[in-house]
Design a protein around this motif. Structure first.
Motif, PDB file in Angstrom:
ATOM      1  N   LEU A 173     -10.494  -1.348   5.601  1.00  0.00           N
ATOM      2  CA  LEU A 173     -10.854  -1.829   4.272  1.00  0.00           C
ATOM      3  C   LEU A 173     -10.954  -3.348   4.248  1.00  0.00           C
ATOM      4  N   LEU A 174     -10.086  -4.042   4.982  1.00  0.00           N
ATOM      5  CA  LEU A 174     -10.171  -5.498   5.038  1.00  0.00           C
ATOM      6  C   LEU A 174     -11.474  -5.939   5.680  1.00  0.00           C
ATOM      7  N   GLU A 175     -11.858  -5.317   6.762  1.00  0.00           N
ATOM      8  CA  GLU A 175     -13.119  -5.684   7.414  1.00  0.00           C
ATOM      9  C   GLU A 175     -14.308  -5.429   6.501  1.00  0.00           C
ATOM     10  N   ARG A 176     -14.286  -4.320   5.775  1.00  0.00           N
ATOM     11  CA  ARG A 176     -15.371  -4.028   4.847  1.00  0.00           C
ATOM     12  C   ARG A 176     -15.430  -5.075   3.738  1.00  0.00           C
ATOM     13  N   PHE A 191      -0.380  -5.422  12.531  1.00  0.00           N
ATOM     14  CA  PHE A 191      -1.524  -4.666  12.035  1.00  0.00           C
ATOM     15  C   PHE A 191      -2.753  -5.557  11.857  1.00  0.00           C
ATOM     16  N   TYR A 192      -2.553  -6.777  11.357  1.00  0.00           N
ATOM     17  CA  TYR A 192      -3.724  -7.614  11.069  1.00  0.00           C
ATOM     18  C   TYR A 192      -4.156  -8.503  12.232  1.00  0.00           C
ATOM     19  N   ARG A 193      -3.304  -8.697  13.231  1.00  0.00           N
ATOM     20  CA  ARG A 193      -3.671  -9.606  14.321  1.00  0.00           C
ATOM     21  C   ARG A 193      -5.016  -9.253  14.972  1.00  0.00           C
ATOM     22  N   PRO A 194      -5.287  -7.977  15.268  1.00  0.00           N
ATOM     23  CA  PRO A 194      -6.594  -7.669  15.879  1.00  0.00           C
ATOM     24  C   PRO A 194      -7.780  -7.924  14.944  1.00  0.00           C
ATOM     25  N   LEU A 195      -7.527  -7.970  13.638  1.00  0.00           N
ATOM     26  CA  LEU A 195      -8.609  -8.103  12.673  1.00  0.00           C
ATOM     27  C   LEU A 195      -8.952  -9.548  12.368  1.00  0.00           C
ATOM     28  N   VAL A 196      -8.047 -10.465  12.624  1.00  0.00           N
ATOM     29  CA  VAL A 196      -8.273 -11.876  12.268  1.00  0.00           C
ATOM     30  C   VAL A 196      -8.407 -12.770  13.487  1.00  0.00           C
ATOM     31  N   GLY A 197      -8.359 -12.176  14.674  1.00  0.00           N
ATOM     32  CA  GLY A 197      -8.381 -12.970  15.897  1.00  0.00           C
ATOM     33  C   GLY A 197      -9.596 -13.874  16.029  1.00  0.00           C
ATOM     34  N   GLY A 254       0.789  -1.226   0.000  1.00  0.00           N
ATOM     35  CA  GLY A 254       0.000   0.000   0.000  1.00  0.00           C
ATOM     36  C   GLY A 254       0.822   1.277   0.000  1.00  0.00           C
ATOM     37  N   ARG A 255       1.959   1.244  -0.674  1.00  0.00           N
ATOM     38  CA  ARG A 255       2.871   2.403  -0.594  1.00  0.00           C
ATOM     39  C   ARG A 255       2.278   3.668  -1.210  1.00  0.00           C
ATOM     40  N   ARG A 256       1.488   3.537  -2.277  1.00  0.00           N
ATOM     41  CA  ARG A 256       0.964   4.736  -2.942  1.00  0.00           C
ATOM     42  C   ARG A 256      -0.024   5.487  -2.062  1.00  0.00           C
ATOM     43  N   LEU A 257      -0.578   4.812  -1.065  1.00  0.00           N
ATOM     44  CA  LEU A 257      -1.549   5.462  -0.183  1.00  0.00           C
ATOM     45  C   LEU A 257      -0.928   5.827   1.168  1.00  0.00           C
ATOM     46  N   ARG A 258       0.381   5.720   1.268  1.00  0.00           N
ATOM     47  CA  ARG A 258       1.023   5.858   2.573  1.00  0.00           C
ATOM     48  C   ARG A 258       0.857   7.248   3.174  1.00  0.00           C
ATOM     49  N   THR A 259       0.869   8.314   2.361  1.00  0.00           N
ATOM     50  CA  THR A 259       0.693   9.649   2.932  1.00  0.00           C
ATOM     51  C   THR A 259      -0.675   9.774   3.596  1.00  0.00           C
ATOM     52  N   THR A 261      -2.621   7.079   4.745  1.00  0.00           N
ATOM     53  CA  THR A 261      -2.776   6.171   5.883  1.00  0.00           C
ATOM     54  C   THR A 261      -1.985   6.652   7.096  1.00  0.00           C
ATOM     55  N   ARG A 262      -0.867   7.341   6.866  1.00  0.00           N
ATOM     56  CA  ARG A 262      -0.142   7.936   7.996  1.00  0.00           C
ATOM     57  C   ARG A 262      -1.018   8.961   8.705  1.00  0.00           C
ATOM     58  N   ALA A 263      -1.726   9.766   7.912  1.00  0.00           N
ATOM     59  CA  ALA A 263      -2.584  10.792   8.497  1.00  0.00           C
ATOM     60  C   ALA A 263      -3.734  10.171   9.278  1.00  0.00           C
ATOM     61  N   VAL A 264      -4.270   9.063   8.781  1.00  0.00           N
ATOM     62  CA  VAL A 264      -5.418   8.421   9.434  1.00  0.00           C
ATOM     63  C   VAL A 264      -4.995   7.642  10.670  1.00  0.00           C
ATOM     64  N   ALA A 265      -3.954   6.804  10.530  1.00  0.00           N
ATOM     65  CA  ALA A 265      -3.605   5.862  11.595  1.00  0.00           C
ATOM     66  C   ALA A 265      -2.380   6.274  12.401  1.00  0.00           C
ATOM     67  N   GLY A 266      -1.591   7.206  11.872  1.00  0.00           N
ATOM     68  CA  GLY A 266      -0.415   7.651  12.601  1.00  0.00           C
ATOM     69  C   GLY A 266       0.760   6.693  12.547  1.00  0.00           C
ATOM     70  N   ASP A 267       0.714   5.737  11.620  1.00  0.00           N
ATOM     71  CA  ASP A 267       1.825   4.798  11.498  1.00  0.00           C
ATOM     72  C   ASP A 267       1.950   4.354  10.045  1.00  0.00           C
ATOM     73  N   GLU A 268       2.762   3.321   9.808  1.00  0.00           N
ATOM     74  CA  GLU A 268       3.083   2.905   8.443  1.00  0.00           C
ATOM     75  C   GLU A 268       2.243   1.725   7.960  1.00  0.00           C
ATOM     76  N   ARG A 269       1.069   1.533   8.517  1.00  0.00           N
ATOM     77  CA  ARG A 269       0.279   0.363   8.131  1.00  0.00           C
ATOM     78  C   ARG A 269      -0.198   0.457   6.684  1.00  0.00           C
ATOM     79  N   PRO A 270      -0.245  -0.671   5.974  1.00  0.00           N
ATOM     80  CA  PRO A 270      -0.827  -0.680   4.628  1.00  0.00           C
ATOM     81  C   PRO A 270      -2.309  -0.326   4.675  1.00  0.00           C
TER      82      PRO A 270
END
Length: 313
Positions: free
Chosen positions: A50-53, A78-84, A22-27, A29-38
């Motif tokens: 987006l994965l949950e949706r 990043f994904y551990r909380p989403l797939v638990g 997800g590098r093209r959206l990194r600017t 996602t940084r603003a939304v999440a405050g980190d480097e998550r895809p």
């Protein structure tokens, strides 16, 4: 592995692609999440990522226990909380991100271990869909089509809203008898503006990269277009569902060259490709910040982080 589910080979399965960087959206996602998550692990529209949706959308037509998610190991925090809450067999964890071609092949092999002739829908996890139910009705129609014509691989082609130059386009050909499908004439990848206007005027389709086919049809297409990739995974099949699987997959991925399913497989224009026109639903590939912001503006949504994106993108 075969005993995890009570299943019949003709049931529907899903494979959600969520292993990209997800590098093209990194600017954004940084603003939304405050980190480097895809982007797929980021809540860009409401509280859901987006994965949950994508998982919720797929579940309208495919039981959640039959929706697998292709992930990459270094994104685990990043994904551990989403797939638990997902069954263990639903996560396909790649040791490295080597592109969509290996992710799709590995995911298909995992599903084939349960149901070798089942039909599978493949979904990217970074799309905006305006009406999930209408979209999944089209996916259901594709499942019906491949039940009638099991040799076909069906791409969902979006009726375009504009002459988009940053999407791939599908040029349709003759109808497939007794189905709502059209043969694929050719692909046009990211056309120049003048050509995009022509494709739009001719009623060609945006390529959503959502695909539906039976596993044998997918595997035959990969074998024909990318025999080296299929051969590389040859040793993995016997290890699926055993303690040896992780080491076998690690060995394969360490040697792989990154490859795109679109470039390596679809671009070879296999004769069994067809397109299902998708109408009546707004759709966008959220691969660039500008597309996300345009969709949110169209929906009348202005998140708190929007001003920061506008000044840093």
């Amino acid at each position: 592995m075969h005993t995890l589910l009570n299943t019949h080979d003709d049931e529907r399965w899903g494979l959600i692609l969520a292993g990209g960087q997800g590098r093209r959206l990194r600017t954004l996602t940084r603003a939304v999440a405050g980190d480097e998550r895809p982007k797929q692990f980021c809540p860009l529209l409401g509280p859901e990522t987006l994965l949950e949706r994508t998982r919720r959308r797929a579940a309208l037509a495919i039981p959640p226990a039959r929706n697998l998610v292709a992930l990459t190991r270094d994104h685990e925090h990043f994904y551990r909380p989403l797939v638990g809450g997902m069954p263990a067999h639903c996560t396909v964890v790649q040791p490295l991100d080597k592109g969509t071609a290996p992710a799709i092949l590995y995911g298909l092999m995992r599903i084939a271990a349960f149901a070798p002739t089942s039909a599978v829908a493949i979904f990217p996890s970074d799309h905006y869909v305006g009406d999930d139910r209408v979209f999944m009705n089209h996916v259901t129609a594709a499942f019906t089509a491949v039940r009638m014509r099991p040799e076909l691989v069906v791409l969902l082609g979006i009726a375009p809203a504009s002459a988009e130059t940053d999407y791939g386009w599908i040029e349709p050909a003759e109808p497939v008898a007794s189905t709502p499908l059209l043969r694929v004439g050719r692909f046009w990848e990211k056309p120049a503006e003048e050509l995009a206007e022509t494709l739009f005027a001719r009623g060609y389709f945006w390529n959503s990269f959502v695909m539906v086919a039976r596993i044998p049809a997918f595997l035959a297409m990969i074998r024909h277009a990318a025999p080296a990739l299929e051969a590389a995974f040859g040793a993995v099949g016997a290890t699926l569902g055993t303690p040896a699987e992780s080491a076998a997959v690690q060995k394969v991925y360490a040697r792989l060259t990154p490859s795109s399913f679109s470039d390596v497989v679809l671009a070879s224009r296999p004769s069994n490709l067809a397109v299902l026109p998708v109408t009546g639903v707004k759709w966008s590939d959220w691969g660039r910040p500008s597309r996300v912001m345009a969709t949110l503006a169209e929906l009348g949504i202005r998140p708190e982080w929007a001003d920061h994106v506008a000044t840093t993108a």
